[in-house]
Enzyme design. Structure first.
Site, PDB file in Angstrom:
ATOM      1  N   SER A 140      40.084 -51.287 -12.150  1.00 18.01           N
ATOM      2  CA  SER A 140      40.318 -49.858 -12.598  1.00 18.01           C
ATOM      3  C   SER A 140      41.418 -49.791 -13.348  1.00 18.01           C
ATOM      4  CB  SER A 140      40.245 -48.929 -11.384  1.00 18.01           C
ATOM      5  OG  SER A 140      40.600 -47.471 -11.689  1.00 18.01           O
ATOM      6  N   TYR A 153      44.143 -46.386  -3.416  1.00 21.21           N
ATOM      7  CA  TYR A 153      43.017 -46.713  -4.369  1.00 21.21           C
ATOM      8  C   TYR A 153      43.766 -47.603  -5.507  1.00 21.21           C
ATOM      9  CZ  TYR A 153      39.089 -46.401  -7.619  1.00 21.21           C
ATOM     10  OH  TYR A 153      38.126 -46.633  -8.688  1.00 21.21           O
TER      11      TYR A 153
HETATM   12  N1  LIG Z   1      33.713 -43.696 -11.440  1.00 18.27           N
HETATM   13  C1  LIG Z   1      35.080 -44.278 -12.027  1.00 18.27           C
HETATM   14  O1  LIG Z   1      35.743 -43.263 -12.583  1.00 18.27           O
HETATM   15  C2  LIG Z   1      35.435 -45.217 -11.602  1.00 18.27           C
HETATM   16  C3  LIG Z   1      36.645 -45.945 -12.285  1.00 18.27           C
HETATM   17  C4  LIG Z   1      37.081 -47.160 -11.990  1.00 18.27           C
HETATM   18  C5  LIG Z   1      36.577 -47.990 -11.060  1.00 18.27           C
HETATM   19  N2  LIG Z   1      35.554 -47.479 -10.588  1.00 18.27           N
HETATM   20  C6  LIG Z   1      34.868 -48.316  -9.435  1.00 18.27           C
HETATM   21  O2  LIG Z   1      33.496 -48.382  -9.654  1.00 18.27           O
HETATM   22  C7  LIG Z   1      32.710 -48.857  -8.491  1.00 18.27           C
HETATM   23  C8  LIG Z   1      31.378 -48.110  -8.268  1.00 18.27           C
HETATM   24  O3  LIG Z   1      32.087 -46.627  -8.285  1.00 18.27           O
HETATM   25  P1  LIG Z   1      31.310 -45.428  -8.853  1.00 18.27           P
HETATM   26  O4  LIG Z   1      32.184 -44.389  -9.655  1.00 18.27           O
HETATM   27  O5  LIG Z   1      29.704 -45.783  -9.430  1.00 18.27           O
HETATM   28  O6  LIG Z   1      31.054 -44.573  -7.387  1.00 18.27           O
HETATM   29  P2  LIG Z   1      29.853 -44.233  -6.680  1.00 18.27           P
HETATM   30  O7  LIG Z   1      30.114 -43.668  -5.672  1.00 18.27           O
HETATM   31  O8  LIG Z   1      28.613 -43.906  -7.097  1.00 18.27           O
HETATM   32  O9  LIG Z   1      29.164 -45.799  -5.985  1.00 18.27           O
HETATM   33  C9  LIG Z   1      30.073 -46.442  -5.099  1.00 18.27           C
HETATM   34  C10 LIG Z   1      29.030 -47.067  -4.107  1.00 18.27           C
HETATM   35  O10 LIG Z   1      29.881 -47.975  -3.144  1.00 18.27           O
HETATM   36  C11 LIG Z   1      28.919 -47.867  -1.852  1.00 18.27           C
HETATM   37  N3  LIG Z   1      30.104 -48.195  -0.746  1.00 18.27           N
HETATM   38  C12 LIG Z   1      31.080 -47.430  -0.634  1.00 18.27           C
HETATM   39  N4  LIG Z   1      31.712 -48.203   0.375  1.00 18.27           N
HETATM   40  C13 LIG Z   1      30.732 -49.259   0.889  1.00 18.27           C
HETATM   41  C14 LIG Z   1      30.818 -50.138   1.976  1.00 18.27           C
HETATM   42  N5  LIG Z   1      31.796 -50.199   2.508  1.00 18.27           N
HETATM   43  N6  LIG Z   1      29.858 -51.066   1.887  1.00 18.27           N
HETATM   44  C15 LIG Z   1      28.712 -51.054   0.866  1.00 18.27           C
HETATM   45  N7  LIG Z   1      28.672 -49.971  -0.224  1.00 18.27           N
HETATM   46  C16 LIG Z   1      29.652 -49.406  -0.291  1.00 18.27           C
HETATM   47  C17 LIG Z   1      29.030 -46.048  -2.100  1.00 18.27           C
HETATM   48  O11 LIG Z   1      27.956 -45.937  -1.196  1.00 18.27           O
HETATM   49  C18 LIG Z   1      28.431 -45.984  -3.435  1.00 18.27           C
HETATM   50  O12 LIG Z   1      26.964 -46.353  -3.595  1.00 18.27           O
HETATM   51  C19 LIG Z   1      33.833 -48.534  -7.472  1.00 18.27           C
HETATM   52  O13 LIG Z   1      34.568 -49.963  -7.084  1.00 18.27           O
HETATM   53  C20 LIG Z   1      34.969 -47.945  -8.028  1.00 18.27           C
HETATM   54  O14 LIG Z   1      36.275 -47.959  -7.489  1.00 18.27           O
HETATM   55  C21 LIG Z   1      34.872 -46.204 -10.586  1.00 18.27           C
END
Ligand SMILES: NC(=O)c1ccc[n+]([C@@H]2O[C@H](COP(=O)([O-])OP(=O)(O)OC[C@H]3O[C@@H](n4cnc5c(N)ncnc54)[C@H](O)[C@@H]3O)[C@@H](O)[C@H]2O)c1
Length: 280
Positions: A140, A153
């Site tokens: 991230s 985070y």
């Molecule tokens: N959305 C953003 O702005 C952003 C920015 C940088 C990084 N990210 C990273 O991208 C990835 C996806 O995030 P997103 O934005 O799609 O959010 P999201 O909440 O839609 O997706 C995250 C998924 O991970 C699952 N999850 C959480 N804990 C878990 C566990 N212990 N075991 C299995 N599954 C688990 C959740 O149920 C969810 O389906 C994450 O690692 C997040 O940190 C997101």
């Protein structure tokens, strides 16, 4: 012939947001994809939507038995594993450092850092034995500077960037690549989840946030267009395939330039305000 024909991939956290988009693109490019996550109804529905080359396997990435079973299931079903996307993650906590709850901090580390390590460990073993494979971790922009997310985070994402480099130099001799992608702000359900909204409601509300995203990135991102899950998926596909065959231990920022700095227009506006103040 599609770029992922005959390839087998696992995507963790694939029931929503970026993970769902990555799984969708890999399937569209011809891969067999195992969607891993904790939410069985959502995962099964998503796999059904993606068609016969997709399946769901219930997995909590912070639990080693679950991750070992996920990789074992994939190998039993398809006989190989080419791509492991360690995407699962939660929102973290915005408490001040002086108030931080250690259990909360450790839970974030367990899901993001240990979860990524377990994915590398169990997928890496199978990939090393077949002398090929591409592991892609979700970093991230918040792992490169403070102030973009909660303390836990940011620390977890910084650790994932180093885990990527350390695992890459470890697994390189076995022909296994390890890279990361680091999105900036992507409008998904993760933000509402961080505000305490139940996951399914939060995922459904992601479109509302998406509608506001263009104004939210103005003055923040050098490229003032909001990043989408599909943008992140495209970078993952590139790293997964032959185009990335000599790339390992690297991170690709998909953040509209946020990790490079703030838009210079903000600096110019400050300079103009100063000039005006001094001349009046
Ligand atoms: N959305 C953003 O702005 C952003 C920015 C940088 C990084 N990210 C990273 O991208 C990835 C996806 O995030 P997103 O934005 O799609 O959010 P999201 O909440 O839609 O997706 C995250 C998924 O991970 C699952 N999850 C959480 N804990 C878990 C566990 N212990 N075991 C299995 N599954 C688990 C959740 O149920 C969810 O389906 C994450 O690692 C997040 O940190 C997101």
């Amino acid at each position: 012939m599609k770029s992922m024909d005959q390839k087998v991939a696992i995507v963790t956290g694939a029931t929503s947001g970026i993970g769902a988009s990555i799984a969708e693109l890999l399937v569209a490019e011809g891969a067999h994809v195992v969607l891993a996550g904790r939410r069985e109804p959502e995962g099964t529905e998503m796999a059904t939507l993606l068609g016969e080359r997709a399946g769901f396997f219930r997995t909590d990435v912070s639990n080693e038995e679950d991750v070992a079973a996920l990789v074992g299931h994939t190998f039993e079903r398809y006989g190989r594993l080419d791509v492991m996307v360690n995407n699962a993650g939660g929102p973290g906590d915005m408490s001040p450092a002086t108030e931080y709850n250690l259990d909360t901090f450790e839970r974030t580390m367990a899901v993001h850092v240990s979860g990524t390590l377990l994915g590398i460990k169990h997928a890496g073993r199978k990939m090393a034995a077949q002398a090929s494979g591409s592991i892609i971790n979700l970093g991230s922009a918040a792992g490169k500077a403070g102030g973009w997310a909660g303390l836990d985070y940011s620390v977890a994402k910084a650790a994932i960037l180093q885990l990527t480099r350390s695992a890459a130099v470890d697994l390189g001799e076995h022909g296994v690549r390890v890279n990361s992608v680091s999105p900036g702000f992507v409008p998904t359900g993760i933000f509402a989840k961080g505000a305490g909204v139940p996951p399914s409601t939060a995922d459904a509300a992601a479109a509302l946030l998406g509608a506001k995203a263009p104004s939210l990135v103005q003055g923040v991102q050098p490229l003032a267009t909001a990043v989408t899950p599909a943008d992140v998926a495209a970078a993952v596909l590139w790293l997964a395939g032959d185009a990335g065959r000599l790339i390992t231990g690297q991170d690709i920022g998909i953040d509209g330039g946020v990790s490079a700095g703030r838009p210079v227009t903000a600096l110019r506006a400050e300079r103009d305000r100063l000039r005006h103040a001094l001349s009046s």
